[in-house]
Design a protein around this motif. Structure first.
Motif, mmCIF file in Angstrom:
data_model
loop_
_atom_site.group_PDB
_atom_site.id
_atom_site.type_symbol
_atom_site.label_atom_id
_atom_site.label_comp_id
_atom_site.label_asym_id
_atom_site.label_seq_id
_atom_site.Cartn_x
_atom_site.Cartn_y
_atom_site.Cartn_z
ATOM 1 N N LYS A 26 -5.540 -43.030 -114.883
ATOM 2 C CA LYS A 26 -4.077 -43.038 -114.862
ATOM 3 C C LYS A 26 -3.497 -41.627 -114.933
ATOM 4 C CE LYS A 26 -2.212 -46.575 -115.117
ATOM 5 N NZ LYS A 26 -1.732 -47.493 -114.099
ATOM 6 N N ILE A 27 -2.792 -41.234 -113.884
ATOM 7 C CA ILE A 27 -2.098 -39.944 -113.860
ATOM 8 C C ILE A 27 -0.861 -40.079 -114.741
ATOM 9 C CG2 ILE A 27 -0.802 -38.330 -112.416
ATOM 10 C CD1 ILE A 27 -3.317 -38.114 -111.066
ATOM 11 N N GLY A 28 -0.676 -39.147 -115.663
ATOM 12 C CA GLY A 28 0.446 -39.223 -116.596
ATOM 13 C C GLY A 28 1.653 -38.406 -116.188
ATOM 14 N N LYS A 29 1.560 -37.656 -115.121
ATOM 15 C CA LYS A 29 2.640 -36.760 -114.688
ATOM 16 C C LYS A 29 3.401 -37.370 -113.507
ATOM 17 C CE LYS A 29 1.095 -33.231 -117.213
ATOM 18 N NZ LYS A 29 1.728 -32.643 -118.294
ATOM 19 N N THR A 30 4.592 -36.859 -113.302
ATOM 20 C CA THR A 30 5.350 -37.181 -112.103
ATOM 21 C C THR A 30 5.617 -35.881 -111.358
ATOM 22 O OG1 THR A 30 7.473 -36.973 -113.244
ATOM 23 C CG2 THR A 30 6.505 -39.184 -113.151
ATOM 24 N N VAL A 31 5.903 -35.991 -110.078
ATOM 25 C CA VAL A 31 6.256 -34.829 -109.262
ATOM 26 C C VAL A 31 7.680 -35.041 -108.784
ATOM 27 C CG1 VAL A 31 5.727 -33.529 -107.170
ATOM 28 C CG2 VAL A 31 3.867 -34.462 -108.555
ATOM 29 N N GLU A 32 8.571 -34.184 -109.240
ATOM 30 C CA GLU A 32 9.990 -34.295 -108.919
ATOM 31 C C GLU A 32 10.502 -35.715 -109.185
ATOM 32 O OE1 GLU A 32 10.902 -32.632 -105.086
ATOM 33 O OE2 GLU A 32 9.892 -30.754 -105.583
ATOM 34 N N GLY A 33 10.076 -36.263 -110.323
ATOM 35 C CA GLY A 33 10.525 -37.578 -110.758
ATOM 36 C C GLY A 33 9.823 -38.749 -110.099
ATOM 37 N N GLN A 34 8.885 -38.464 -109.204
ATOM 38 C CA GLN A 34 8.183 -39.529 -108.490
ATOM 39 C C GLN A 34 6.792 -39.745 -109.090
ATOM 40 O OE1 GLN A 34 9.773 -41.259 -105.949
ATOM 41 N NE2 GLN A 34 11.465 -40.024 -106.719
ATOM 42 N N SER A 35 6.415 -41.001 -109.213
ATOM 43 C CA SER A 35 5.079 -41.332 -109.704
ATOM 44 C C SER A 35 4.035 -40.880 -108.685
ATOM 45 C CB SER A 35 4.943 -42.836 -109.920
ATOM 46 O OG SER A 35 5.820 -43.258 -110.924
ATOM 47 N N VAL A 36 2.894 -40.493 -109.206
ATOM 48 C CA VAL A 36 1.769 -40.084 -108.373
ATOM 49 C C VAL A 36 0.745 -41.212 -108.412
ATOM 50 C CG1 VAL A 36 -0.047 -38.355 -108.079
ATOM 51 C CG2 VAL A 36 2.198 -37.675 -108.948
ATOM 52 N N THR A 37 0.150 -41.521 -107.266
ATOM 53 C CA THR A 37 -0.845 -42.582 -107.211
ATOM 54 C C THR A 37 -2.090 -42.162 -107.985
ATOM 55 O OG1 THR A 37 -0.047 -43.294 -105.059
ATOM 56 C CG2 THR A 37 -2.259 -44.018 -105.688
ATOM 57 N N SER A 38 -2.491 -42.989 -108.939
ATOM 58 C CA SER A 38 -3.676 -42.704 -109.752
ATOM 59 C C SER A 38 -4.935 -42.982 -108.940
ATOM 60 C CB SER A 38 -3.669 -43.577 -111.003
ATOM 61 O OG SER A 38 -2.559 -43.261 -111.820
ATOM 62 N N PRO A 39 -5.937 -42.104 -109.033
ATOM 63 C CA PRO A 39 -7.165 -42.322 -108.280
ATOM 64 C C PRO A 39 -7.959 -43.504 -108.832
ATOM 65 C CG PRO A 39 -7.386 -40.383 -109.661
ATOM 66 C CD PRO A 39 -5.971 -40.846 -109.794
ATOM 67 N N THR A 40 -8.639 -44.188 -107.928
ATOM 68 C CA THR A 40 -9.522 -45.284 -108.307
ATOM 69 C C THR A 40 -10.922 -44.985 -107.793
ATOM 70 O OG1 THR A 40 -9.008 -46.553 -106.314
ATOM 71 C CG2 THR A 40 -7.663 -47.001 -108.266
ATOM 72 N N VAL A 41 -11.911 -45.440 -108.549
ATOM 73 C CA VAL A 41 -13.309 -45.255 -108.177
ATOM 74 C C VAL A 41 -14.027 -46.574 -108.425
ATOM 75 C CG1 VAL A 41 -15.426 -43.969 -108.662
ATOM 76 C CG2 VAL A 41 -13.219 -42.834 -108.864
ATOM 77 N N THR A 42 -14.882 -46.961 -107.508
ATOM 78 C CA THR A 42 -15.663 -48.181 -107.666
ATOM 79 C C THR A 42 -17.013 -47.839 -108.281
ATOM 80 O OG1 THR A 42 -14.582 -49.195 -105.769
ATOM 81 C CG2 THR A 42 -16.684 -50.147 -106.454
ATOM 82 N N VAL A 43 -17.347 -48.547 -109.361
ATOM 83 C CA VAL A 43 -18.669 -48.428 -109.967
ATOM 84 C C VAL A 43 -19.423 -49.689 -109.568
ATOM 85 C CG1 VAL A 43 -19.991 -48.180 -112.098
ATOM 86 C CG2 VAL A 43 -17.750 -47.069 -111.886
ATOM 87 N N ALA A 44 -20.490 -49.518 -108.827
ATOM 88 C CA ALA A 44 -21.248 -50.650 -108.291
ATOM 89 C C ALA A 44 -21.896 -51.474 -109.400
ATOM 90 C CB ALA A 44 -22.321 -50.133 -107.334
#
Length: 111
Positions: A53-71
């Protein structure tokens, strides 16, 4: 439900035998100093998606949090976490979510 709060376990020259816990369905939280790693072990028969989960915003906009698949049956390390992942409450806390927690265990390791 509350997130599982993880306590960092420090590496030492004499070795580290980490303790693992099952995360809560709401995910986990950990305090970050930039030296923590999250070890995720997926003991289930299906893959699990881990969302950092990204906790910051850029110019008030949410940033998409990265996802990773663990097999299924695999494990993966995440981190160390930059301050972009710290939640905006000033506590240096990082949130990590899981698509499923059955047969998943985690540990927070500190360099």
């Amino acid at each position: 439900m509350a997130r599982t709060a993880l306590t960092p376990q420090r590496f030492a020259t004499t070795g580290l035998a980490p303790s693992y816990v099952t995360p809560d369905a709401a995910g986990v939280s950990l305090r970050s100093s930039g030296k923590q790693l999250l070890h995720v072990k997926n003991g289930s028969g299906s893959s699990v998606t881990v969302t950092l989960k990204i906790g910051k915003t850029v110019e008030g906009q949410s940033v998409t949090s990265p996802t990773v698949t663990v097999a299924a049956g695999a494990d993966q390390f995440f981190g160390p976490f930059s301050d972009n992942y710290e939640q905006p409450d000033g506590t240096d806390t990082v949130f990590v979510d899981f698509s499923a927690v059955t047969s998943v265990t985690v540990a927070c390791l500190s360099l």
